[in-house]
Motif scaffolding. Structure first.
Motif, PDB file in Angstrom:
ATOM      1  N   HIS A  86       0.834  -1.204   0.000  1.00  0.00           N
ATOM      2  CA  HIS A  86       0.000   0.000   0.000  1.00  0.00           C
ATOM      3  C   HIS A  86       0.869   1.254   0.000  1.00  0.00           C
ATOM      4  CE1 HIS A  86      -2.729   3.113   1.691  1.00  0.00           C
ATOM      5  NE2 HIS A  86      -3.629   2.486   0.954  1.00  0.00           N
ATOM      6  N   ILE A  90       0.095   2.977  -3.486  1.00  0.00           N
ATOM      7  CA  ILE A  90      -0.811   4.105  -3.249  1.00  0.00           C
ATOM      8  C   ILE A  90      -0.021   5.323  -2.765  1.00  0.00           C
ATOM      9  CG2 ILE A  90      -2.822   4.916  -1.976  1.00  0.00           C
ATOM     10  CD1 ILE A  90      -3.452   2.716  -3.995  1.00  0.00           C
ATOM     11  N   GLY A  93       2.541   6.712  -5.473  1.00  0.00           N
ATOM     12  CA  GLY A  93       1.869   7.277  -6.639  1.00  0.00           C
ATOM     13  C   GLY A  93       2.638   7.082  -7.925  1.00  0.00           C
ATOM     14  N   HIS A 438     -10.023  -2.115  -4.779  1.00  0.00           N
ATOM     15  CA  HIS A 438      -9.253  -1.019  -5.353  1.00  0.00           C
ATOM     16  C   HIS A 438      -8.070  -0.652  -4.455  1.00  0.00           C
ATOM     17  CE1 HIS A 438     -13.084  -0.631  -7.524  1.00  0.00           C
ATOM     18  NE2 HIS A 438     -12.390  -0.037  -8.466  1.00  0.00           N
ATOM     19  N   THR A 440      -7.610   1.497  -2.059  1.00  0.00           N
ATOM     20  CA  THR A 440      -7.321   2.911  -1.788  1.00  0.00           C
ATOM     21  C   THR A 440      -6.976   3.156  -0.322  1.00  0.00           C
ATOM     22  OG1 THR A 440      -8.862   3.492  -3.548  1.00  0.00           O
ATOM     23  CG2 THR A 440      -8.187   5.257  -2.053  1.00  0.00           C
ATOM     24  N   LYS A 441      -7.778   2.610   0.594  1.00  0.00           N
ATOM     25  CA  LYS A 441      -7.563   2.848   2.025  1.00  0.00           C
ATOM     26  C   LYS A 441      -6.657   1.800   2.664  1.00  0.00           C
ATOM     27  CE  LYS A 441     -11.989   5.234   2.614  1.00  0.00           C
ATOM     28  NZ  LYS A 441     -13.287   5.271   3.324  1.00  0.00           N
ATOM     29  N   ILE A 443      -4.796  -2.470   1.679  1.00  0.00           N
ATOM     30  CA  ILE A 443      -4.792  -3.649   0.815  1.00  0.00           C
ATOM     31  C   ILE A 443      -4.925  -4.907   1.661  1.00  0.00           C
ATOM     32  CG2 ILE A 443      -3.413  -5.039  -0.781  1.00  0.00           C
ATOM     33  CD1 ILE A 443      -2.082  -2.432  -1.703  1.00  0.00           C
ATOM     34  N   VAL A 450      -3.514  -2.591  -7.726  1.00  0.00           N
ATOM     35  CA  VAL A 450      -4.083  -1.376  -7.138  1.00  0.00           C
ATOM     36  C   VAL A 450      -3.243  -0.194  -7.612  1.00  0.00           C
ATOM     37  CG1 VAL A 450      -4.929  -2.561  -5.064  1.00  0.00           C
ATOM     38  CG2 VAL A 450      -2.704  -1.469  -5.016  1.00  0.00           C
ATOM     39  N   GLY A 451      -3.719   1.000  -7.304  1.00  0.00           N
ATOM     40  CA  GLY A 451      -2.965   2.191  -7.647  1.00  0.00           C
ATOM     41  C   GLY A 451      -3.199   2.637  -9.079  1.00  0.00           C
ATOM     42  N   ARG A 452      -2.271   3.398  -9.597  1.00  0.00           N
ATOM     43  CA  ARG A 452      -2.443   4.019 -10.909  1.00  0.00           C
ATOM     44  C   ARG A 452      -2.448   2.998 -12.040  1.00  0.00           C
ATOM     45  NH1 ARG A 452      -0.605  10.015 -10.503  1.00  0.00           N
ATOM     46  NH2 ARG A 452      -0.685  10.283  -8.238  1.00  0.00           N
TER      47      ARG A 452
END
Length: 511
Positions: A86, A90, A93, A438, A440-441, A443, A450-452
């Protein structure tokens, strides 16, 4: 004044070097086995880089949840910890959104201008935006409903042809998913020989690339001469893709030309929209507003087919194997489908696209299948765009970073009874009902990444899995066949499939 500057520099320089060395020691690489310059880890003398997962499971036990491997001159870091994943995917980025260039791309002259391989930049954004806003847009997904109904019928016919006597259902899954994705890609409902030819060409390409090309990780300037035969064989497979795809691309060019003149062909096998249509309209502003070449479109079509067929058919196999092994779960799922849809196939299609999700147990069964048996045990590799710190470890610029999807989904510390198939964990009120795929908060599982660089097809993949799992349970009771007991041993192909293919006994539920 000059003398004071020299004296000051003489005093500060050793201090700067000392501080830098201390900083370097603190920001150390993740641990890993011994390695030699240029060659990489000595363990490659005994292990194949093409089948690295069993080796990594041993290394995680020895070194912890982050391990460094050197494959040739490439530094590769593998992460099995969900918190570090994460922080990297996330938290970091765009700094970890690039892709490492594959040696085979350069050696074979294959374009990296595709969504899964392009670096994080304008080309990637252009191609991904085109896919998401066009072919994968909810309105387009609705337009393709007749194609799913047709493929459902084809799948049921293939399963019935076996007579219910322990068929190798994976073959039916793979063929029918190719039918669906070929239609979405080229806008034409092709006959079985044409679909089989595309399926054969794509599978041959994928398996060859994954099994035979890992030798080029080591000294590519030398191995490209030593193993020239492998490059030539791969080039033959690549030309076969072009032979099959270019006529279909030309057919869509003609379709678009006739459509612009209001002279569309009146054929029920031709669909109004296709992925190729959108690719023919793409313009690359940074390169003089040029269109995509045929070779680039062939590569993008190959990516589209592979991303949606092997992963979905593999997911179907694992989920149906679990339903065979867990008849109570299967009965509960059938009761939900029967109560919601009756015998109406169209109701099932509408419900799996319904955002309110009127069949929560079907959704939970699919999620549990993806948690325990993700088709890909790794996400596609990421590349660090700059030096970065993750969990106190140095991830140097240019390093390849990968994440262990299966390890996270099966982590006994995070999941209660992790190796049991318990869909109830995802139901409202269940322990893991709030899990966000997804990431976001946080994993807990990441079957789509996940991520971009999260898989653009996440939503449509869930629709396909729910629709076809629901359809097969609606049509048949899936039982264990004598002599073909379910075995959950795994085998690595392009995806991670069952080593012993699923061969169930199918009992029709309706005439």
């Amino acid at each position: 004044m000059d003398s004071w500057v020299i004296v000051l520099a003489a005093l500060l320089l050793p201090l700067a070097v000392l501080l830098r060395n201390v900083s370097s020691r603190r920001r150390r690489l993740p641990p890993g086995p011994p390695a030699l310059p240029l060659f990489g880890n000595l363990l490659w003398l005994r292990h194949s880089a093409a089948d690295v997962e069993p080796l990594l499971l041993q290394l995680f036990k020895k070194y912890g949840s982050v391990v460094t491997l050197r494959v040739g001159s490439r530094l590769s870091i593998f992460v099995a910890d969900r918190h570090l994943a994460h922080a990297a995917l996330i938290g970091a980025g765009a700094r970890l959104a690039d892709r490492p260039q594959a040696a085979t791309s350069t050696l074979l002259g294959v374009s990296d201008n595709i969504i899964t391989r392009a670096n994080y930049g304008s080309m990637w954004r252009l191609l991904r935006r085109n896919l998401v806003s066009q072919t994968l847009h909810p309105s387009r997904v609705d337009q393709f409903a007749p194609s799913r109904v047709w493929v459902r019928r084809v799948l049921m016919e293939k399963l019935r042809e076996s007579g219910g006597d322990a068929p190798d259902v994976m073959k039916a899954f793979q063929y029918t998913m190719f039918c669906l994705l070929v239609l979405m890609c080229f806008g034409e409902r092709l006959d079985e020989p044409a679909v089989r030819a595309i399926e054969k060409a794509e599978r041959a390409w994928l398996i060859y690339i994954s099994r035979k090309m890992s030798v080029f990780f080591f000294f590519p300037c030398i191995t490209k001469h030593l193993f020239r035969g492998r490059l030539e064989a791969a080039d033959v497979l690549r030309r076969r893709q072009r032979e099959l795809f270019v006529p279909l691309i030309e057919a869509r060019r003609e379709y678009k030309r006739r459509a612009s003149q209001g002279n569309l062909p009146a054929r029920e096998t031709t669909f109004e929209h296709s992925y190729v249509d959108t690719l023919l309209d793409v313009k690359i502003a940074e390169e003089g507003d040029r269109s995509l070449t045929d070779d680039e479109i062939v590569t993008l079509c190959s990516e589209f087919l592979n991303a949606g067929t092997d992963t979905t058919s593999t997911g179907l196999q694992w989920i149906m194997a679990e339903l065979v092994k867990n008849p109570t779960v299967q009965a509960k799922l059938y009761n939900e489908i029967k109560a919601t849809c009756g015998d109406d196939d169209e109701v099932l299609e509408r419900n799996v696209r319904d955002k309110e999700n009127k069949m929560p147990y079907l959704n939970a069964v699919v999620k549990e299948g993806l948690r325990k048996h993700p088709p890909g045990h790794f996400v596609l590799p990421h590349k660090a765009a700059e030096d970065m710190d993750v969990g106190g470890y140095l991830i140097p610029k240019g390093a390849t970073v990968n994440f262990m999807v299966a390890e996270m989904g099966r982590d006994e510390k995070e999941w209660e009874k992790a190796m049991e198939f318990i869909p109830e964990r995802f139901l409202p009120g269940g322990h893991d009902a709030s899990v966000d795929m997804h990431g976001t908060k946080g994993i807990k599982m990441m079957p789509f990444g996940v991520g971009r660089r999260i898989c653009a097809g996440l939503n449509i993949a869930m629709i396909h899995l729910e629709y076809f799992v629901g359809s097969m349970v609606m049509e048949f009771e899936w039982k264990e066949a004598e002599g073909h007991e379910v075995d959950f041993a795994e085998k690595r192909e392009f995806t991670t499939v069952m080593a012993k293919p699923l061969r169930p006994r199918l009992v029709p539920r309706r005439s």
